[in-house]
Scaffold this motif. Structure first.
Motif, PDB file in Angstrom:
ATOM      1  N   MET A   1       0.807  -1.194   0.000  1.00 32.95           N
ATOM      2  CA  MET A   1       0.000   0.000   0.000  1.00 32.95           C
ATOM      3  C   MET A   1       0.861   1.274   0.000  1.00 32.95           C
ATOM      4  N   PRO A   2       1.903   1.350   0.822  1.00 31.49           N
ATOM      5  CA  PRO A   2       2.718   2.571   0.804  1.00 31.49           C
ATOM      6  C   PRO A   2       3.379   2.810  -0.556  1.00 31.49           C
ATOM      7  N   LEU A   3       3.763   1.731  -1.227  1.00 38.65           N
ATOM      8  CA  LEU A   3       4.383   1.893  -2.544  1.00 38.65           C
ATOM      9  C   LEU A   3       3.380   2.484  -3.526  1.00 38.65           C
ATOM     10  N   VAL A   4       2.167   1.998  -3.517  1.00 42.08           N
ATOM     11  CA  VAL A   4       1.139   2.489  -4.442  1.00 42.08           C
ATOM     12  C   VAL A   4       0.842   3.963  -4.169  1.00 42.08           C
ATOM     13  N   VAL A   5       0.698   4.322  -2.907  1.00 37.67           N
ATOM     14  CA  VAL A   5       0.416   5.708  -2.554  1.00 37.67           C
ATOM     15  C   VAL A   5       1.583   6.607  -2.968  1.00 37.67           C
ATOM     16  N   GLY A   6       2.804   6.141  -2.728  1.00 39.11           N
ATOM     17  CA  GLY A   6       3.979   6.918  -3.109  1.00 39.11           C
ATOM     18  C   GLY A   6       4.079   7.114  -4.608  1.00 39.11           C
ATOM     19  N   LEU A   7       3.799   6.067  -5.367  1.00 42.05           N
ATOM     20  CA  LEU A   7       3.857   6.186  -6.835  1.00 42.05           C
ATOM     21  C   LEU A   7       2.751   7.098  -7.365  1.00 42.05           C
ATOM     22  N   LEU A   8       1.557   6.994  -6.804  1.00 37.52           N
ATOM     23  CA  LEU A   8       0.474   7.892  -7.229  1.00 37.52           C
ATOM     24  C   LEU A   8       0.820   9.344  -6.919  1.00 37.52           C
ATOM     25  N   HIS A   9       1.389   9.570  -5.764  1.00 37.28           N
ATOM     26  CA  HIS A   9       1.808  10.922  -5.399  1.00 37.28           C
ATOM     27  C   HIS A   9       2.863  11.423  -6.383  1.00 37.28           C
ATOM     28  N   SER A  10       3.784  10.567  -6.758  1.00 40.27           N
ATOM     29  CA  SER A  10       4.835  10.939  -7.706  1.00 40.27           C
ATOM     30  C   SER A  10       4.264  11.287  -9.073  1.00 40.27           C
ATOM     31  N   ILE A  11       3.266  10.536  -9.499  1.00 41.01           N
ATOM     32  CA  ILE A  11       2.652  10.806 -10.808  1.00 41.01           C
ATOM     33  C   ILE A  11       2.051  12.207 -10.832  1.00 41.01           C
ATOM     34  N   PHE A  12       1.303  12.555  -9.788  1.00 38.46           N
ATOM     35  CA  PHE A  12       0.702  13.890  -9.736  1.00 38.46           C
ATOM     36  C   PHE A  12       1.766  14.978  -9.590  1.00 38.46           C
ATOM     37  N   ALA A  13       2.821  14.687  -8.836  1.00 39.06           N
ATOM     38  CA  ALA A  13       3.901  15.665  -8.681  1.00 39.06           C
ATOM     39  C   ALA A  13       4.625  15.893 -10.006  1.00 39.06           C
ATOM     40  N   VAL A  14       4.830  14.847 -10.782  1.00 41.09           N
ATOM     41  CA  VAL A  14       5.493  14.977 -12.087  1.00 41.09           C
ATOM     42  C   VAL A  14       4.625  15.793 -13.035  1.00 41.09           C
ATOM     43  N   LYS A  15       3.320  15.559 -13.019  1.00 38.83           N
ATOM     44  CA  LYS A  15       2.424  16.345 -13.875  1.00 38.83           C
ATOM     45  C   LYS A  15       2.493  17.825 -13.504  1.00 38.83           C
ATOM     46  N   ALA A  16       2.493  18.114 -12.210  1.00 40.13           N
ATOM     47  CA  ALA A  16       2.561  19.512 -11.766  1.00 40.13           C
ATOM     48  C   ALA A  16       3.907  20.132 -12.122  1.00 40.13           C
ATOM     49  N   ALA A  17       4.990  19.394 -11.908  1.00 40.28           N
ATOM     50  CA  ALA A  17       6.325  19.917 -12.225  1.00 40.28           C
ATOM     51  C   ALA A  17       6.491  20.119 -13.718  1.00 40.28           C
ATOM     52  N   SER A  18       5.936  19.224 -14.513  1.00 42.40           N
ATOM     53  CA  SER A  18       6.015  19.375 -15.974  1.00 42.40           C
ATOM     54  C   SER A  18       5.270  20.624 -16.426  1.00 42.40           C
ATOM     55  N   ALA A  19       4.132  20.890 -15.819  1.00 41.19           N
ATOM     56  CA  ALA A  19       3.352  22.068 -16.190  1.00 41.19           C
ATOM     57  C   ALA A  19       4.082  23.348 -15.784  1.00 41.19           C
ATOM     58  N   LEU A  20       4.721  23.324 -14.629  1.00 43.31           N
ATOM     59  CA  LEU A  20       5.425  24.520 -14.160  1.00 43.31           C
ATOM     60  C   LEU A  20       6.716  24.785 -14.932  1.00 43.31           C
ATOM     61  N   SER A  21       7.413  23.730 -15.295  1.00 47.16           N
ATOM     62  CA  SER A  21       8.699  23.913 -15.980  1.00 47.16           C
ATOM     63  C   SER A  21       8.567  23.941 -17.499  1.00 47.16           C
ATOM     64  N   LEU A  22       7.372  23.661 -17.999  1.00 46.80           N
ATOM     65  CA  LEU A  22       7.100  23.641 -19.437  1.00 46.80           C
ATOM     66  C   LEU A  22       8.012  22.675 -20.190  1.00 46.80           C
ATOM     67  N   SER A  23       8.372  21.571 -19.534  1.00 42.37           N
ATOM     68  CA  SER A  23       9.149  20.520 -20.187  1.00 42.37           C
ATOM     69  C   SER A  23       8.565  19.170 -19.788  1.00 42.37           C
TER      70      SER A  23
END
Length: 59
Positions: A1-23
């Motif tokens: 369960m912690p792995l799944v939650v961590g990976l889901l959090h990472s996916i959303f963080a990557v989407k946000a970082a991609s939008a902010l950095s425009l890359s």
């Protein structure tokens, strides 16, 4: 369960970082997530093995 939650959090963080950095950070993030998952599973296997040794020694 912690792995799944961590990976889901990472996916959303990557989407946000991609939008902010425009890359596109998808590939580097996917590689990091795969490495994290591999390390997580190796640690889990080692932990289970160690646990079994402790239980066998106690019996």
């Amino acid at each position: 369960m912690p792995l799944v939650v961590g990976l889901l959090h990472s996916i959303f963080a990557v989407k946000a970082a991609s939008a902010l950095s425009l890359s596109d950070l998808t590939f580097p993030a996917a590689v990091a997530m795969m490495a994290y998952t591999l390390i997580y599973f190796v640690f889990a296997v080692l932990t289970v093995g160690y646990y079994h040794r402790i239980v066998k020694a106690a019996l």
